[in-house]
Design a protein around this motif. Structure first.
Motif, PDB file in Angstrom:
ATOM      1  N   ILE A  50       0.821  -1.209   0.000  1.00  0.00           N
ATOM      2  CA  ILE A  50       0.000   0.000   0.000  1.00  0.00           C
ATOM      3  C   ILE A  50       0.855   1.259   0.000  1.00  0.00           C
ATOM      4  O   ILE A  50       0.455   2.278  -0.571  1.00  0.00           O
ATOM      5  N   ASP A  51       2.036   1.218   0.599  1.00  0.00           N
ATOM      6  CA  ASP A  51       2.906   2.402   0.575  1.00  0.00           C
ATOM      7  C   ASP A  51       3.292   2.749  -0.862  1.00  0.00           C
ATOM      8  O   ASP A  51       3.270   3.919  -1.262  1.00  0.00           O
ATOM      9  N   GLN A  52       3.657   1.744  -1.640  1.00  0.00           N
ATOM     10  CA  GLN A  52       3.997   1.964  -3.040  1.00  0.00           C
ATOM     11  C   GLN A  52       2.785   2.449  -3.820  1.00  0.00           C
ATOM     12  O   GLN A  52       2.877   3.357  -4.651  1.00  0.00           O
ATOM     13  N   ALA A  53       1.640   1.860  -3.537  1.00  0.00           N
ATOM     14  CA  ALA A  53       0.414   2.258  -4.231  1.00  0.00           C
ATOM     15  C   ALA A  53       0.063   3.710  -3.930  1.00  0.00           C
ATOM     16  O   ALA A  53      -0.325   4.461  -4.834  1.00  0.00           O
ATOM     17  N   MET A  54       0.195   4.132  -2.681  1.00  0.00           N
ATOM     18  CA  MET A  54      -0.160   5.506  -2.320  1.00  0.00           C
ATOM     19  C   MET A  54       0.768   6.523  -2.949  1.00  0.00           C
ATOM     20  O   MET A  54       0.328   7.615  -3.328  1.00  0.00           O
ATOM     21  N   VAL A  55       2.045   6.191  -3.093  1.00  0.00           N
ATOM     22  CA  VAL A  55       2.970   7.091  -3.793  1.00  0.00           C
ATOM     23  C   VAL A  55       2.481   7.324  -5.214  1.00  0.00           C
ATOM     24  O   VAL A  55       2.451   8.460  -5.711  1.00  0.00           O
ATOM     25  N   LEU A  56       2.052   6.255  -5.869  1.00  0.00           N
ATOM     26  CA  LEU A  56       1.571   6.372  -7.248  1.00  0.00           C
ATOM     27  C   LEU A  56       0.250   7.125  -7.318  1.00  0.00           C
ATOM     28  O   LEU A  56       0.052   7.971  -8.202  1.00  0.00           O
TER      29      LEU A  56
END
Length: 277
Positions: free
Chosen positions: A251-257
C-alpha cells in the motif's frame, strides 16, 4: 504544487469490499483494512474528503472510515472537519430502522455525514425519510437505486480509487465496484486501480489490459470494459505506472503512485459532462 494544494477540499471516492482472492495471494482481510486506513490517512491529512457508498453494517468499511475520520479530527484538533461522506442508496436506507439512521447521523456529527438518496439519486433529508415507511426493495428497485446513487457520486466527486471487491452475491446489475469503475471510465474521471488485493479491482485491471489474465472470472457486465482496453485512464499516470499500481500488494507503493497521479491529473475536469440524476 504540493499535494495539499491539489487535494484540499477535493472529494475522492473509494470503492472497496471483501476480496475473494486474499488467501490465494497470501493476504488476510486485515491487509485490506490496513490499505483503507492508509488511503484515509493520506487523503484526510491532505485536506481531501473521502466518499463511500456503504450500508452501515457493523463490521463494514463505512464504520472503519467513520472511525478514521473521528481519529483524524481528534489528532489534528480540526473542529470543523467533515472527513467522510457516506451515501446511502434508496434500497439501503429504506429497509433500515429510522432510529438507527438517526443515531448514526447524530454520532457522526462534525466528523462524517450521511447522505440519503431517493430511488432516482436525488438527496433527501432525514426529516423527509421519516415520512417514508420501512420496506423491502425489489430486485429492480435495488438495481435502479444503486445505479442512481453511483451516478450521483460520480457527478459530485473528483477521482475514484478501487481495491478488492467481491464479484458474487451482489445487488444490482453488476458488481458494485465494477459499475463504479465503469462510470468513471465512461466519464473520464481519474480512476486508480489497486489490483494487488485481487477481487473485482484485479478483474477490472485485466479487462482493460493493464494486467494479463490468469484465469478469466466471468460476472455480469465484464464485457462492457472491452472498449477501454489499451486506453489511458486519465489519471495522471503512465501505462507502466498504472500496471505497477494494478499489481502491487504494497500500500505504501500504491499511495505514492496515487498521490503522484492526483497531482498530475486534472481533477474535476470530467464534471462538465457527467450525468446528474
Amino acid at each position: 504544487m504540493t499535494y495539499r494544494d491539489v487535494l484540499d477540499n477535493r472529494s475522492i471516492a473509494v470503492s472497496t469490499s471483501e476480496s475473494p482472492d486474499m488467501p490465494a495471494l497470501g493476504l488476510r482481510d486485515e491487509h485490506l483494512r490496513d490499505a483503507m486506513t492508509e488511503i484515509a490517512r493520506h487523503t484526510l491529512a491532505l485536506g481531501a474528503k473521502l466518499v463511500y457508498g456503504g450500508d452501515l453494517r457493523g463490521d463494514g468499511f463505512s464504520r472503519l472510515l467513520f472511525e478514521l475520520a473521528a481519529r483524524y479530527r481528534r489528532d489534528t484538533k480540526s473542529q470543523n472537519m467533515v472527513g467522510v461522506t457516506n451515501y446511502l442508496a434508496w434500497p439501503v436506507h429504506i429497509k433500515q430502522e429510522l432510529k438507527d439512521l438517526d443515531e448514526t447521523a447524530a454520532d457522526l456529527e462534525g466528523t462524517a455525514e450521511l447522505r440519503l438518496l431517493d430511488i432516482d439519486g436525488k438527496e433527501i433529508g432525514l426529516e423527509e425519510r421519516h415520512q417514508l415507511p420501512k420496506q423491502m426493495p425489489t430486485e429492480p428497485e435495488w438495481a435502479k437505486g444503486l445505479s442512481a446513487m453511483r451516478h450521483t457520486m460520480l457527478a459530485e466527486t473528483d477521482a475514484r480509487i478501487i481495491l478488492g471487491g467481491r464479484v458474487d452475491k451482489f445487488m444490482g446489475d453488476m458488481p458494485g465496484i465494477a459499475e463504479e469503475a465503469l462510470y468513471s471510465l465512461q466519464d473520464k474521471q481519474p480512476l486508480y486501480i489497486l489490483g494487488g488485493f485481487g477481487g473485482c479491482a484485479r478483474d477490472v485491471a485485466e479487462a482493460i489490459g493493464l494486467l494479463e489474465s490468469n484465469s478469466t472470472r466471468e460476472w455480469p457486465g465484464r464485457e462492457k470494459f472491452g472498449p477501454f482496453k489499451g486506453k489511458g485512464l486519465k489519471n495522471g499516470l503512465s501505462m507502466e505506472e498504472n500496471k505497477v499500481l494494478a499489481s502491487t500488494p504494497h500500500i505504501d507503493q500504491a499511495m505514492v503512485l496515487v498521490l503522484r497521479g492526483l497531482t498530475k491529473s486534472k481533477l474535476g475536469a470530467h464534471k462538465g459532462t457527467s450525468a446528474r440524476h
